[in-house]
Design an enzyme around this catalytic site. Sequence first.
Site, PDB file in Angstrom:
ATOM      1  N   CYS A   1       0.816  -1.225   0.000  1.00  0.00           N
ATOM      2  CA  CYS A   1       0.000   0.000   0.000  1.00  0.00           C
ATOM      3  C   CYS A   1       0.848   1.273   0.000  1.00  0.00           C
ATOM      4  O   CYS A   1       0.564   2.231  -0.734  1.00  0.00           O
ATOM      5  CB  CYS A   1      -0.944  -0.003   1.203  1.00  0.00           C
ATOM      6  SG  CYS A   1      -0.194  -0.559   2.730  1.00  0.00           S
TER       7      CYS A   1
ATOM      8  N   HIS B   1      -2.906   6.393   4.489  1.00  0.00           N
ATOM      9  CA  HIS B   1      -1.478   6.491   4.818  1.00  0.00           C
ATOM     10  C   HIS B   1      -0.954   7.859   4.364  1.00  0.00           C
ATOM     11  O   HIS B   1      -1.320   8.349   3.290  1.00  0.00           O
ATOM     12  CB  HIS B   1      -0.669   5.431   4.064  1.00  0.00           C
ATOM     13  CG  HIS B   1      -0.896   4.026   4.533  1.00  0.00           C
ATOM     14  ND1 HIS B   1      -1.608   3.691   5.664  1.00  0.00           N
ATOM     15  CD2 HIS B   1      -0.459   2.850   3.999  1.00  0.00           C
ATOM     16  CE1 HIS B   1      -1.609   2.377   5.803  1.00  0.00           C
ATOM     17  NE2 HIS B   1      -0.933   1.843   4.810  1.00  0.00           N
TER      18      HIS B   1
END
Length: 331
Positions: free
Chosen positions: A130, A237
């Site tokens: 990710c 994130h």
Amino acid sequence: MYKKVAVVGATGMVGRMMLKVLAERKFPVGELYLFASARSAGKTVTFGGKDYTVLELNEQNIKRAAVDYALFSAGGDVSDKFAPIFANCGAVVIDNSSRWRMDKNVPLVVPEVNPQAAFEHHGIIANPNCSTIQAVVALKPLHDAFKIKRIVYSTYQAVSGAGMQGYDDLKNGINNEPPKKFPHPIAFNILPHIDVFTDDGYTKEEIKMIDETRKILGDRTLRITATTARVPVYYGHSESINIEFYEPVTRRAALDALKSAKGVVVCDDPQNNVYPMPLDAEGRDEVFVGRVREDRSVENGLNIWVVADNIRKGAASNAVQIAELLNGSRQ
Ligand code: A2P
């Protein structure tokens, strides 16, 4: 045109999002097969207004399903054992685990960055980590314009990256319950520790970012270092990326390159407090870039701040985009 699709790990955080994204983006799903562990077999999951029974992942059920695409997000051990079985049955596996990412025969694909690699598959395509996905979407236009020499990654990663249990550790930790997934409380805390430590003191997450960036950008000479941290955020994130280029770079030229890049949204108006944040990225498939500044401590240096929804662009949406690319259904 309609395809037979399997989601492996369909009861998990990313698996559920894969189903949501397949429906949202109207992937031409003709037949759908949902796989999870024996624990979940028989449970019902809804897709497109229809109920589907979760199947136990085993060879017999895989052969019976004979799907065109299998989207995997059930961990490395499951991918290790079952991805080749699907591939041998004629499916293209798009695998979200780290198991196949660095295999020479497996393309590692981010559709905005290296779409051509997807077509070189031998039955398995890997979805990158990710943190790597959102970083390379932002780095690619800068690499094309100024040629990257060195990267320093510092990440601030959401708990959902550790699955349902990670999410629950933050939710319950706010009420002082001890963590089950993380080695320390994550509520009101930061853990500079994602995945396991290697002998040289780096975590595997950091090694993944380094190796995968080189593979996707197709440049093994890139000098990269990384520090990855878990922060008390549910989704999204954030990454501080410091970059050194071979060519001269200015803030203006970097912004121009980023503005015309596929999949990037520039959020950079510091005078008005405009910069990317995880709450704004949640539910979106784009990568948000801001805080673009020249780093005057080195020649040709730049700092950027990059945010994306780790469960969507960082996992589920990227996997669905790969299927769309192969299927010629969108892009
Ligand atoms: P299950 O719900 O039956 O355990 P998360 O990362 O959010 O925890 O999700 C992990 C996903 O991987 C879940 O769907 C989980 O199914 C699935 N999974 C875990 N172990 C296996 C296994 N041995 N075989 C198939 N699916 C598995």
